[in-house]
Write an enzyme that holds these catalytic residues in place. Sequence first.
Site, PDB file in Angstrom:
ATOM      1  N   LYS A 211       0.768  -1.055  -0.113  1.00 47.31           N
ATOM      2  CA  LYS A 211       0.186  -0.324   0.042  1.00 47.31           C
ATOM      3  C   LYS A 211       1.010   1.178  -0.279  1.00 47.31           C
ATOM      4  O   LYS A 211       2.054   1.153   0.700  1.00 47.31           O
ATOM      5  CB  LYS A 211      -1.018   0.081   0.835  1.00 47.31           C
ATOM      6  CG  LYS A 211      -0.280   0.242   2.145  1.00 47.31           C
ATOM      7  CD  LYS A 211      -1.278   0.165   3.493  1.00 47.31           C
ATOM      8  CE  LYS A 211      -0.994   0.793   4.824  1.00 47.31           C
ATOM      9  NZ  LYS A 211      -1.773   1.133   5.530  1.00 47.31           N
TER      10      LYS A 211
ATOM     11  N   SER B 173      -8.121   4.939 -14.566  1.00 48.70           N
ATOM     12  CA  SER B 173      -7.181   4.254 -14.595  1.00 48.70           C
ATOM     13  C   SER B 173      -6.858   5.165 -13.007  1.00 48.70           C
ATOM     14  O   SER B 173      -7.130   6.004 -13.092  1.00 48.70           O
ATOM     15  CB  SER B 173      -6.169   3.976 -14.939  1.00 48.70           C
ATOM     16  OG  SER B 173      -5.992   4.846 -15.404  1.00 48.70           O
TER      17      SER B 173
ATOM     18  N   TYR C  10      -7.118   0.201 -11.555  1.00 55.44           N
ATOM     19  CA  TYR C  10      -6.023  -0.445 -11.541  1.00 55.44           C
ATOM     20  C   TYR C  10      -4.835   0.345 -11.694  1.00 55.44           C
ATOM     21  O   TYR C  10      -5.122   2.474 -11.964  1.00 55.44           O
ATOM     22  CB  TYR C  10      -5.722  -1.415 -13.131  1.00 55.44           C
ATOM     23  CG  TYR C  10      -6.525  -0.381 -14.069  1.00 55.44           C
ATOM     24  CD1 TYR C  10      -5.090  -0.141 -15.351  1.00 55.44           C
ATOM     25  CD2 TYR C  10      -7.389  -0.219 -14.382  1.00 55.44           C
ATOM     26  CE1 TYR C  10      -5.388   0.472 -16.475  1.00 55.44           C
ATOM     27  CE2 TYR C  10      -7.808   0.604 -15.739  1.00 55.44           C
ATOM     28  CZ  TYR C  10      -6.444   0.527 -16.766  1.00 55.44           C
ATOM     29  OH  TYR C  10      -7.139   1.119 -17.884  1.00 55.44           O
TER      30      TYR C  10
END
Length: 126
Positions: A9, A25, A58
Site C-alpha cells: 500500500k 485508471s 488499476y
Amino acid sequence: MLTTLLKGKLHMAAVTQAELWYDGSCAIDQDLVELAGLREFEQIDIYNVSNGERFTTYVILAERGSGTISMNGAAARRVQKGDRVIIAAYGQFTDAEAQVYKPKLVYLNEDNSVERSTNTIPVQVA
C-alpha cells in the site's frame, strides 16, 4: 484454500491530478509503484481519506520521480486534487505463504515523497 492479504500500500498519497477524459485508471510514479510492490495494470483499491469514497481501479505508470498520483476516467469524479488517499493491493496466499508473507507498506508525505517504508503495523492500543 487461499487467504487474501494486503500485498502492498501507499499510505496517505496526495492526489496530484484528476483527469476525467483519460483512460480509466490510477497513474502512479514508477518509483512508488516499485516500492509498494505493485505492478502495471494490477487491480487496486483506493480509499479517499478526505471524503470517505472507496473505489477500485488499476495501476498505470507515471513518470519516475514525479510524485504523480492521478485518478483518471470515472475515478476522477471520486477525488479532488490534494485529497489524501490510501492505495492498496491484495494478493491470495496459501497457508504456508501467509505464515511468512510481509506486505510492502509505504508512508508518504504531502508531496508524495517517502516518509518511511516498513512491513509491519504496530498493534493498536486503546
